[in-house]
Design an enzyme around this catalytic site. Sequence first.
Site, PDB file in Angstrom:
ATOM      1  N   GLY A   1      -2.429  -2.397  -3.657  1.00 51.79           N
ATOM      2  CA  GLY A   1      -1.460  -2.894  -2.695  1.00 51.79           C
ATOM      3  C   GLY A   1      -2.105  -3.493  -1.460  1.00 51.79           C
ATOM      4  O   GLY A   1      -1.522  -4.340  -0.800  1.00 51.79           O
ATOM      5  N   HIS A   2      -3.329  -3.055  -1.177  1.00 54.38           N
ATOM      6  CA  HIS A   2      -4.014  -3.542   0.018  1.00 54.38           C
ATOM      7  C   HIS A   2      -4.155  -5.049   0.014  1.00 54.38           C
ATOM      8  O   HIS A   2      -4.571  -5.627  -0.976  1.00 54.38           O
ATOM      9  CB  HIS A   2      -5.410  -2.936   0.073  1.00 54.38           C
ATOM     10  CG  HIS A   2      -5.510  -1.800   1.031  1.00 54.38           C
ATOM     11  ND1 HIS A   2      -5.850  -1.980   2.335  1.00 54.38           N
ATOM     12  CD2 HIS A   2      -5.279  -0.480   0.874  1.00 54.38           C
ATOM     13  CE1 HIS A   2      -5.834  -0.809   2.953  1.00 54.38           C
ATOM     14  NE2 HIS A   2      -5.484   0.122   2.088  1.00 54.38           N
TER      15      HIS A   2
ATOM     16  N   VAL B   1       0.826  -1.211   0.000  1.00 55.07           N
ATOM     17  CA  VAL B   1       0.000   0.000   0.000  1.00 55.07           C
ATOM     18  C   VAL B   1       0.860   1.260   0.000  1.00 55.07           C
ATOM     19  O   VAL B   1       1.820   1.350   0.759  1.00 55.07           O
ATOM     20  CB  VAL B   1      -0.867   0.043   1.267  1.00 55.07           C
ATOM     21  CG1 VAL B   1      -1.685   1.317   1.301  1.00 55.07           C
ATOM     22  CG2 VAL B   1      -1.756  -1.154   1.327  1.00 55.07           C
ATOM     23  N   ASP B   2       0.520   2.214  -0.837  1.00 63.20           N
ATOM     24  CA  ASP B   2       1.149   3.534  -0.826  1.00 63.20           C
ATOM     25  C   ASP B   2       2.616   3.539  -1.250  1.00 63.20           C
ATOM     26  O   ASP B   2       3.318   4.513  -1.013  1.00 63.20           O
ATOM     27  CB  ASP B   2       1.059   4.175   0.585  1.00 63.20           C
ATOM     28  CG  ASP B   2      -0.263   4.905   0.754  1.00 63.20           C
ATOM     29  OD1 ASP B   2      -1.019   4.983  -0.238  1.00 63.20           O
ATOM     30  OD2 ASP B   2      -0.525   5.386   1.869  1.00 63.20           O
TER      31      ASP B   2
ATOM     32  N   SER C   1     -28.670 -31.756   7.522  1.00 64.59           N
ATOM     33  CA  SER C   1     -28.046 -31.402   6.233  1.00 64.59           C
ATOM     34  C   SER C   1     -28.472 -30.019   5.733  1.00 64.59           C
ATOM     35  O   SER C   1     -29.227 -29.896   4.775  1.00 64.59           O
ATOM     36  CB  SER C   1     -28.318 -32.463   5.174  1.00 64.59           C
ATOM     37  OG  SER C   1     -29.661 -32.868   5.148  1.00 64.59           O
TER      38      SER C   1
HETATM   39  N1  LIG Z   1       7.841  11.889  -2.117  1.00 58.85           N
HETATM   40  C1  LIG Z   1       7.359  10.942  -2.903  1.00 58.85           C
HETATM   41  N2  LIG Z   1       6.070  10.583  -2.765  1.00 58.85           N
HETATM   42  C2  LIG Z   1       5.582   9.630  -3.569  1.00 58.85           C
HETATM   43  C3  LIG Z   1       6.380   9.014  -4.564  1.00 58.85           C
HETATM   44  N3  LIG Z   1       5.619   8.106  -5.208  1.00 58.85           N
HETATM   45  C4  LIG Z   1       4.383   8.175  -4.657  1.00 58.85           C
HETATM   46  N4  LIG Z   1       4.353   9.084  -3.657  1.00 58.85           N
HETATM   47  C5  LIG Z   1       3.188   9.407  -2.809  1.00 58.85           C
HETATM   48  O1  LIG Z   1       2.831   8.255  -2.055  1.00 58.85           O
HETATM   49  C6  LIG Z   1       1.417   8.213  -1.869  1.00 58.85           C
HETATM   50  C7  LIG Z   1       0.846   6.886  -2.351  1.00 58.85           C
HETATM   51  O2  LIG Z   1       0.995   6.794  -3.752  1.00 58.85           O
HETATM   52  P1  LIG Z   1       0.053   5.857  -4.664  1.00 58.85           P
HETATM   53  O3  LIG Z   1       0.601   5.943  -6.038  1.00 58.85           O
HETATM   54  O4  LIG Z   1      -1.372   6.139  -4.467  1.00 58.85           O
HETATM   55  O5  LIG Z   1       0.412   4.449  -4.030  1.00 58.85           O
HETATM   56  P2  LIG Z   1      -0.059   3.003  -4.506  1.00 58.85           P
HETATM   57  O6  LIG Z   1       1.104   2.103  -4.381  1.00 58.85           O
HETATM   58  O7  LIG Z   1      -0.684   3.081  -5.826  1.00 58.85           O
HETATM   59  O8  LIG Z   1      -1.136   2.636  -3.369  1.00 58.85           O
HETATM   60  P3  LIG Z   1      -2.274   1.480  -3.418  1.00 58.85           P
HETATM   61  O9  LIG Z   1      -2.622   1.312  -4.836  1.00 58.85           O
HETATM   62  O10 LIG Z   1      -3.403   2.000  -2.611  1.00 58.85           O
HETATM   63  O11 LIG Z   1      -1.656   0.260  -2.843  1.00 58.85           O
HETATM   64  C8  LIG Z   1       0.847   9.389  -2.616  1.00 58.85           C
HETATM   65  O12 LIG Z   1       0.638  10.438  -1.705  1.00 58.85           O
HETATM   66  C9  LIG Z   1       1.950   9.736  -3.606  1.00 58.85           C
HETATM   67  O13 LIG Z   1       1.913  11.065  -4.009  1.00 58.85           O
HETATM   68  C10 LIG Z   1       7.752   9.422  -4.679  1.00 58.85           C
HETATM   69  O14 LIG Z   1       8.523   8.947  -5.503  1.00 58.85           O
HETATM   70  N5  LIG Z   1       8.179  10.384  -3.818  1.00 58.85           N
END
Ligand SMILES: Nc1nc2c(ncn2[C@@H]2O[C@H](COP(=O)(O)OP(=O)(O)OP(=O)(O)O)[C@@H](O)[C@H]2O)c(=O)[nH]1
Lengths: 635, 271
Positions: free
Chosen positions: A113-114, A33-34, A542
Site C-alpha cells: 500500500g505504501h 497502507v494498513d 557533455s
Molecule cells: N480490527 C481489524 N483490524 C484489521 C482488519 N484487517 C486488518 N487489520 C489490522 O490492520 C493492520 C494492517 O493490516 P495489513 O494486512 O498488514 O495491512 P496491509 O493493507 O497489507 O498494509 P500494507 O501492505 O503495508 O500496505 C494489522 O494490524 C491488521 O491486523 C480488520 O478487519 N479489523
Amino acid sequence: MRLHDDLIAEDIGAYLEAHEQKSLLRFITCGSVDDGKSTLIGRLLYDSKMIFEDQLATLEADSKKVGTQGDSIDFALLVDGLAAEREQGITIDVAYRFFATQKRKFIVADTPGHEQYTRNMATGASTADAAILMIDARKGILTQTRRHSIIATLLGIRHLVLAINKMDLVGYEQSVYDAIVADYQAFAEVLPGKLDIVPIPISALAGTNITERSPETPWYAGPSLMDYLETVEIAKEAETLPLRMPVQWVNRPNLDFRGFSGQIASGRVRPGDRIRSLPSGRETTITRIVTASGDLDEAVAGQSITLTFADEIDTSRGDVIAAATQPPEVSDQFQVKLLWMSEQPLLPGRRYFLKSGTRTVSATVNAPKHGIDVNTMADTAARTLELNQIGVTTIALEQPIPFDPYTDNRLTGSFILIDRQTNDTVALGLIDFSLRRAANIHWQALDITREALAEQKNQQATVLWFTGLSGSGKSTIANALQKRLYAMGRHTFILDGDNVRHGLNRDLGFTDADRVENIRRVSNVARLMTDAGLIVLVSFISPFRAERQMARALMAEGEFIEIHVDTPLDVAEQRDVKGLYKKARAGEIRNFTGIDSPYEPPLNPELRINTVGQSAEDAAEEILKFLAWRGVFEI
Amino acid sequence: MLYSIGKDSAVMLHLAIKAFYPSRPPFPLLHVDTGWKFREMITFRDRKVKELGLELLVHINEDGVREGVGPFSHGSAYHTDVMKTAGLKQALDKYGFDAAFGGARRDEEKSRAKERIISVRTAGHRWDPKRQRPEIWNLYNTRLQKGESLRAFPLSNWTELDIWQYIRRENIELVPLYFAAPRPVVDWNGTMIMLDDDRVPPDIAVQATTKSVRFRTLGCYPLTGAVESTATTLDDVIQEILLTTTSERQGRAIDKDQAASMEKKKQEGYF
Ligand SMILES: Nc1nc2c(ncn2[C@@H]2O[C@H](COP(=O)(O)OP(=O)(O)OP(=O)(O)O)[C@@H](O)[C@H]2O)c(=O)[nH]1
Ligand SMILES: [Mg+2]
C-alpha cells in the site's frame, strides 16, 4: 493443500480431472497502507484450508513475536515473507499466493500500500483479471485508494471489489458503509473503461462476509467475497482478438526445418491461414503447427507453438506474425502513457531501451505533454515524470515496430523502458496511438549528395567530440587544432559550449534535463554540418555517457570521434581559468560538473588526451596524426 | 538449466524439451552434486541424460570433498553452505553462465513468494530483495551489468498440485524414491532418514528398521525426511499429498534452521 473435498478420498482420478477443468482467476489486493490487504489474503488462505499444520504452528509463534494483534493470530504474517516486512509490519514487495476451492483456482498477488512501492503494485496489477480494493472503514477513501484504482483500470482491470474493511471497528454500521460507497461511486466516474464495481462490507480479521454472509451485517444483501471471486465472469478476451504472435526464436534443428517459435499473444491460428510477418509486411500461408506432442489443427492465445510457412519469408526474433486481413500498425512514433517507476526522474530527450513483445529497440522519450492527477484523472502540468507519476508523452523509436493500441490489445500495446546505463526497468508504457508523423514527413531527395559535398572539400566529414571537465582544456585544444587544419586548407567549424549557450541554447539551464536537451540540439547541428562535408569540432563538457552515445548514434558510421580531454579534477580546479570552481565551491553556482553534478568519463573514447605536461599545440599535433591515420584527409 | 533430479527438475526439463522441439534445448544441464545424494538419483540422472541426448555438467565442490565435509560430521547447515551454495557458485563462475534456470516455486516458501520470475543476482550471486525489477505483463528485463547473472524460475506460479497433475498428464518418469517401498530408515535429529550407504555413523545405523516409506522432495539423503506411506502409484501419492496436513518443506532439515532462513540464504547466493 487441503481442499476437504470428499472426492479426493473416494476417487482421486475423478478429482484431478475436475481440478484440471477449474478456471483460474488472477486477482490482486490493493489500496492504502494498513487497510488490511495482507490480512485478508492470510484469511482467505486460512479459510480455504490452504495452511498446513506446521505453517500454522509457525504463524502462531510469529504472531506472538512480531505480530500486530497481541497474542491473537496476525494473518498478514502468512504473506509478508521478507524480514524487513515482518519487522516493519508493512508489505514492501508483491507476494504471489495460490489457493483453490471446489469451483476455481486462484492466484492472488498481495501488493504493497505504501506509495513508495507503487511500482510493485503495478507489477501485480498487470496480469490480474480482478482487483480487491481495500478501504479502511474508519478512514474512507484516501489518495492511495484513488491512485491504485486509476493504475488498475488503466492497466485494463475491469472487475473491482470495493472491500470496506475493519467493519468491526465501526460497529458494523451501515451508514459508514453507505457513505464510503457513495464517495467511491462519485470518484469512479473518472475511471477509464466500462467497470463492474461490487462493494462488500468485511472484516478481514474477524472473517466477516469472507466465505459466507455473516450475521453482523444483516443489512447487507450482496455476495460474500468468496462467492464473488468464485463466480465473477472473466472473459477470455485474448482469444477473440486478431492473431498476434511475437516470434521468440527461429527454430532450425537442421537444414530441412525452419519454424518460428513463440507464445500466441492473441487470436487463433490454423494451418492454411494467411498471415503477415511484421514489420517486413511479407505474407505467406501457415503450413504446420508443430509441437512435441504432435501437429495441431488449431492453437489459441496462451499456447506456445512453432509455426512453419509455405514461403521462405524473412522473419526473425522480435517480429510479429499476424492475421493477414487484420494486421497491426507499424510505426516509430507514438503517443503513450507512462507510469514512471525509477527514483531517477525521466530525462526528456534521453534515449532508453524500449521492450515490447520480444523486441528491444532504442527510444527517445520526449518531454511529457501533461501529467495525470491520481486523485481526479485531470491533466496536470509536468516537465518530467518522477517516481510513481503517470503522464502522457510522445516517443520516437530508432526502428519501427508493430503494435496495437493498449485498449485493443494488452500484450501488443504495452512496453517497458529500460535505462541504458543501470539496466533498471524505469517505466511501464501503454501505447495510445501512432503519431504517423514518421509516415508523413519524407526526406527531400537531394541531387548533390553529402558524399559529393565532402569530396569537393577533399576531406571526409567528421565530428571531433571533445568531452571533459570545465577548464580541462577542450576549447584551447580545439582552437589550436582548428588553426592547424585551417592552415592545411581543411574546412572546419567549432561548436563551443559557451558560445552555443548564447544563442541556440539560450533557454536552457544546467539541470540534468536541460543538459540532455543541450546535447540533443548540438549533436543535431553537428550532424547537419557533417552533411555539408565539414570537419566539426564540438567542445562541450557533455558529462553523461548516454548523451554522448546519443550523439554518436546520430552521426553516420565512422564519422564520430570521441576525444576525452582527461584532465584530473584537482588540476582543472587549480587552473580555474574562468574562476568557476571557486564560485561552485562557494555554493554560488549550482549543478557544477565535478563538484555537485557528476561527470561520467568515456569508457572507450577513440582518443584520450593527457594535458598534464603537454601543451595544447602538442595535443593538436597528436589529434592531427590520428585523423590522418583514420583517413579523414591526407597530410 | 539447473537439474537437481527431483520432480520439479523433471517437469522443468520436460517443458524445455517441448519448448524447443524439434530442436534440442540449446543449453546444457548442470547438476551440483554434494556427494550425498541418494544413489538412485545419480543412476536415474545418468540414464535420463543419455536417453535424451543432452549435455550434462556435474560439479562438486572439491575443496569440500578434500575437507571431508558431510552432514554427519559437520552438521546440515555447514554441509549445505559448502557443498550446495558454494558449490553452485563455483560451478556458475567456472562456466561463466550469465543465466541459469531453476525449478523453484513461489508456493514453497514465503520469501520465494516474493521473488521475481527473472531474478538478478550480483557478481557475488547475491539476491537483493529491495532491488527487484518490476515485472509487468510478460515483459522481462534480462539486461545485465558486467559480472551480474540471472536466475529464471519458469515454475514460479506452479503449485505442488500443479506439478503432480502435470507429471500425471504428461507421463513424466520420476526417481522411484517418490513411491513407497520398504526401505531401511532411522530417526536422526527428529527426521526419518534412509540408510542409503554405509556412511551413516554406526551408532545411528544400528537403530535402523525397515519401513514402507516414500519421499516428498529429494536432496542429500541424510537431510531428506521420509514419510511412512503405502502409495506405490502416482494416483496414490497424489491422494496422500492432498490429504496430508503438513507442508512439503517440512521434510527439509535446512529450512528449520531459522525463521526467514531462506531469504538470508538467497542473499548469500543460495539458488
Ligand atoms: N480490527 C481489524 N483490524 C484489521 C482488519 N484487517 C486488518 N487489520 C489490522 O490492520 C493492520 C494492517 O493490516 P495489513 O494486512 O498488514 O495491512 P496491509 O493493507 O497489507 O498494509 P500494507 O501492505 O503495508 O500496505 C494489522 O494490524 C491488521 O491486523 C480488520 O478487519 N479489523
Ligand atoms: Mg500488506
